[in-house]
Scaffold this motif. Structure first.
Motif, PDB file in Angstrom:
ATOM      1  N   CYS A  62       0.835  -1.194   0.000  1.00 58.90           N
ATOM      2  CA  CYS A  62       0.000   0.000   0.000  1.00 58.90           C
ATOM      3  C   CYS A  62       0.876   1.253   0.000  1.00 58.90           C
ATOM      4  O   CYS A  62       1.708   1.419   0.887  1.00 58.90           O
ATOM      5  N   VAL A  63       0.677   2.102  -0.976  1.00 59.96           N
ATOM      6  CA  VAL A  63       1.407   3.370  -1.030  1.00 59.96           C
ATOM      7  C   VAL A  63       0.415   4.484  -0.706  1.00 59.96           C
ATOM      8  O   VAL A  63      -0.459   4.805  -1.521  1.00 59.96           O
ATOM      9  N   PRO A  64       0.510   5.088   0.491  1.00 62.00           N
ATOM     10  CA  PRO A  64      -0.426   6.159   0.839  1.00 62.00           C
ATOM     11  C   PRO A  64      -0.073   7.455   0.109  1.00 62.00           C
ATOM     12  O   PRO A  64       0.955   7.553  -0.558  1.00 62.00           O
ATOM     13  N   THR A  65      -0.907   8.433   0.237  1.00 59.45           N
ATOM     14  CA  THR A  65      -0.665   9.723  -0.398  1.00 59.45           C
ATOM     15  C   THR A  65       0.603  10.376   0.148  1.00 59.45           C
ATOM     16  O   THR A  65       1.001  10.132   1.293  1.00 59.45           O
ATOM     17  N   TYR A  66       1.245  11.209  -0.684  1.00 61.89           N
ATOM     18  CA  TYR A  66       2.412  12.019  -0.313  1.00 61.89           C
ATOM     19  C   TYR A  66       3.656  11.197   0.029  1.00 61.89           C
ATOM     20  O   TYR A  66       4.553  11.700   0.684  1.00 61.89           O
ATOM     21  N   CYS A  67       3.734   9.940  -0.364  1.00 62.18           N
ATOM     22  CA  CYS A  67       4.781   9.044   0.117  1.00 62.18           C
ATOM     23  C   CYS A  67       5.860   8.835  -0.948  1.00 62.18           C
ATOM     24  O   CYS A  67       5.559   8.422  -2.070  1.00 62.18           O
ATOM     25  N   ILE A  68       7.133   9.108  -0.610  1.00 58.91           N
ATOM     26  CA  ILE A  68       8.242   8.747  -1.487  1.00 58.91           C
ATOM     27  C   ILE A  68       8.421   7.232  -1.384  1.00 58.91           C
ATOM     28  O   ILE A  68       8.584   6.695  -0.292  1.00 58.91           O
ATOM     29  N   HIS A  69       8.376   6.530  -2.530  1.00 60.82           N
ATOM     30  CA  HIS A  69       8.416   5.073  -2.476  1.00 60.82           C
ATOM     31  C   HIS A  69       9.264   4.471  -3.588  1.00 60.82           C
ATOM     32  O   HIS A  69       9.442   5.056  -4.656  1.00 60.82           O
ATOM     33  N   GLN A  70       9.782   3.278  -3.286  1.00 63.94           N
ATOM     34  CA  GLN A  70      10.632   2.547  -4.208  1.00 63.94           C
ATOM     35  C   GLN A  70      10.542   1.062  -3.848  1.00 63.94           C
ATOM     36  O   GLN A  70      10.473   0.701  -2.675  1.00 63.94           O
ATOM     37  N   HIS A  71      10.523   0.197  -4.898  1.00 67.95           N
ATOM     38  CA  HIS A  71      10.390  -1.240  -4.698  1.00 67.95           C
ATOM     39  C   HIS A  71      11.731  -1.939  -4.940  1.00 67.95           C
ATOM     40  O   HIS A  71      12.429  -1.625  -5.910  1.00 67.95           O
ATOM     41  N   PHE A  72      12.051  -2.918  -4.094  1.00 70.97           N
ATOM     42  CA  PHE A  72      13.302  -3.664  -4.197  1.00 70.97           C
ATOM     43  C   PHE A  72      13.004  -5.160  -4.278  1.00 70.97           C
ATOM     44  O   PHE A  72      12.278  -5.693  -3.423  1.00 70.97           O
ATOM     45  N   CYS A  73      13.559  -5.831  -5.291  1.00 72.37           N
ATOM     46  CA  CYS A  73      13.432  -7.279  -5.437  1.00 72.37           C
ATOM     47  C   CYS A  73      14.682  -7.919  -4.844  1.00 72.37           C
ATOM     48  O   CYS A  73      15.794  -7.679  -5.332  1.00 72.37           O
ATOM     49  N   THR A  74      14.514  -8.741  -3.808  1.00 68.21           N
ATOM     50  CA  THR A  74      15.677  -9.335  -3.137  1.00 68.21           C
ATOM     51  C   THR A  74      16.065 -10.685  -3.706  1.00 68.21           C
ATOM     52  O   THR A  74      17.155 -11.178  -3.419  1.00 68.21           O
ATOM     53  N   ASN A  75      15.192 -11.291  -4.495  1.00 67.27           N
ATOM     54  CA  ASN A  75      15.520 -12.582  -5.103  1.00 67.27           C
ATOM     55  C   ASN A  75      16.513 -12.371  -6.243  1.00 67.27           C
ATOM     56  O   ASN A  75      16.275 -11.560  -7.135  1.00 67.27           O
ATOM     57  N   LYS A  76      17.615 -13.095  -6.216  1.00 65.28           N
ATOM     58  CA  LYS A  76      18.662 -12.917  -7.223  1.00 65.28           C
ATOM     59  C   LYS A  76      18.401 -13.705  -8.503  1.00 65.28           C
ATOM     60  O   LYS A  76      19.075 -13.492  -9.521  1.00 65.28           O
ATOM     61  N   ASP A  77      17.430 -14.624  -8.480  1.00 63.27           N
ATOM     62  CA  ASP A  77      17.213 -15.518  -9.626  1.00 63.27           C
ATOM     63  C   ASP A  77      15.898 -15.291 -10.358  1.00 63.27           C
ATOM     64  O   ASP A  77      15.719 -15.808 -11.456  1.00 63.27           O
ATOM     65  N   SER A  78      14.973 -14.569  -9.765  1.00 64.58           N
ATOM     66  CA  SER A  78      13.674 -14.397 -10.411  1.00 64.58           C
ATOM     67  C   SER A  78      13.159 -12.969 -10.229  1.00 64.58           C
ATOM     68  O   SER A  78      13.543 -12.266  -9.295  1.00 64.58           O
ATOM     69  N   TRP A  79      12.265 -12.573 -11.118  1.00 66.57           N
ATOM     70  CA  TRP A  79      11.699 -11.227 -11.130  1.00 66.57           C
ATOM     71  C   TRP A  79      10.588 -11.112 -10.098  1.00 66.57           C
ATOM     72  O   TRP A  79       9.952 -12.101  -9.732  1.00 66.57           O
ATOM     73  N   ALA A  80      10.356  -9.915  -9.654  1.00 73.46           N
ATOM     74  CA  ALA A  80       9.161  -9.598  -8.874  1.00 73.46           C
ATOM     75  C   ALA A  80       8.115  -9.043  -9.834  1.00 73.46           C
ATOM     76  O   ALA A  80       8.435  -8.239 -10.719  1.00 73.46           O
ATOM     77  N   ARG A  81       6.880  -9.494  -9.685  1.00 73.58           N
ATOM     78  CA  ARG A  81       5.814  -9.076 -10.597  1.00 73.58           C
ATOM     79  C   ARG A  81       4.626  -8.616  -9.778  1.00 73.58           C
ATOM     80  O   ARG A  81       4.182  -9.307  -8.859  1.00 73.58           O
TER      81      ARG A  81
END
Length: 373
Positions: free
Chosen positions: A125-144
């Motif tokens: 959940c990304v609330p209003t006014y929020c600086i956000h960034q997504h990080f995938c920690t798995n080294k072998d597969s994509w995050a979808r």
């Protein structure tokens, strides 16, 4: 003495307003567009493209003026996003909230400097006014992710996005002119028409956000105006204090008149989202859901299985990964055609209609086998 002739006022000219006729024409045009747009979109029919955040599929257009070009939906966009193994998305901020359902992968968020881990089956959940960034920690597969943002904010004058950082694999347009700083580093580009795109923090926007947090708030409101001043402070504390990831495994399945449903986001479960509901529904092998209608729009992604929807009496077939749209005020039912395996889908539903006085469900028919406790 002659009788004086009666003086009559000349009839004033009448200028007709054609607003009513124009509204009727517009309403019919909108209805024709919706009727022509697909209720089911095949997964492979939409290409992956690059934007500033990551690689995405656009199931709908994202700007309000371009609505009703791809899908029969008004109030929200619908996209799918990929984050590369061991990588991250772009970093940005906007006035509007955003909802992400984790289809695959594991990783974490950084929201205003705070880390929130997630995995498949969770809602980010990304609330209003929020600086956000997504990080995938798995080294072998994509995050979808399946994700959505509300387009109604464009109409409200607060549709602005502040792009702070591009994703690491971003490729600048081949026909763009690169912009460099005094050290020679590439910091952005300029398009052929002269539009400059330079990511970075908007100083005025940041000043506004900082000032909201620094205002002295009354401990006890003395009047209605004080209540409004306090409300802003309460909203800031709410955004910062509420969990930004809803763990799917912590949400129970419920036996409802519409069928087997797991509510992830709703007005009855704490979350930082105000304009979305989200749930997962399972249709038993060879079975079907109940029948209902709601004013609010809805969109699904089929997680597994095959079957069809009946929407206002018309059949629309779907299978795994397809996107299903349910327009405003549509009677609908979900049917699983596989006699051996259940079908499941994740759904986003707009909660905006609740605030307009058009919330809730009109229940028409129970799911087969439903028994009230």
């Amino acid at each position: 003495m002659e009788k004086q002739a009666e003086r009559r006022r000349e009839q004033e000219p009448i200028i007709f307003s054609r607003l009513l006729e124009e509204r009727y024409k517009w309403q019919q045009s909108e209805a024709d567009k919706i009727a022509a747009l697909p209720r089911v979109v095949k997964y492979d029919s939409v290409p992956w493209v690059q934007n500033a955040q990551a690689h995405v599929k656009y199931w709908t257009t994202t700007l309000l003026p371009l609505r009703l070009q791809k899908a029969p939906i008004f109030t929200f966009s619908l996209l799918q996003q990929l984050v590369a193994p061991g990588n991250k998305s772009g970093k940005h901020r906007h006035y509007f909230e955003a909802i992400f359902y984790i289809l695959e992968g594991e990783g974490y968020e950084i929201h205003d400097g705070i880390k929130y881990p997630w995995e498949a089956g969770d809602v980010m959940c990304v609330p209003t006014y929020c600086i956000h960034q997504h990080f995938c920690t798995n080294k072998d597969s994509w995050a979808r992710f399946l994700f959505s943002t509300p387009t109604v904010f464009d109409f409200s004058g607060i549709g602005k996005t502040e792009q702070i950082e591009l994703h690491p694999n971003y490729r600048y347009p081949e026909d763009g002119k690169l912009i460099r700083n005094t050290k020679g580093d590439v910091i952005g580009y300029e398009t052929k028409d002269g539009t400059r795109f330079v990511p970075g923090t908007d100083a005025d926007f940041q000043k506004t956000m900082d000032s909201k947090k620094s205002i002295e708030l009354p401990d006890k409101p003395n009047n209605v105006y004080d209540e409004f001043v306090k409300e802003m402070g309460d909203q800031n504390k709410w955004r910062e204090g509420i969990p930004h990831v809803v763990k799917g495994r912590d949400c129970p399945w419920e036996n409802t008149r519409m069928g087997k449903i797991k509510y992830l986001i709703s007005p009855y479960r704490p979350s930082p989202l105000l304009v979305y509901d989200c749930f997962i529904q399972e249709i038993p092998p060879g079975g079907k859901s109940g029948v209902h209608r709601h004013i609010s729009e809805e969109a699904h992604q089929i997680l597994d299985g095959k079957g069809y929807d009946i929407q206002d009496g018309k059949r629309h077939d779907w299978e795994t990964n397809d996107i299903v749209f349910i327009p405003v005020n549509t009677v609908h039912q979900h049917v699983n055609t596989d006699p051996k395996r259940p079908a499941t889908f994740v759904a986003f539903q707009s909660r905006l209609y609740k605030y307009f006085g058009h919330g809730g469900f009109e229940h028409i028919e129970d799911a087969p086998g439903y028994k009230a406790k």
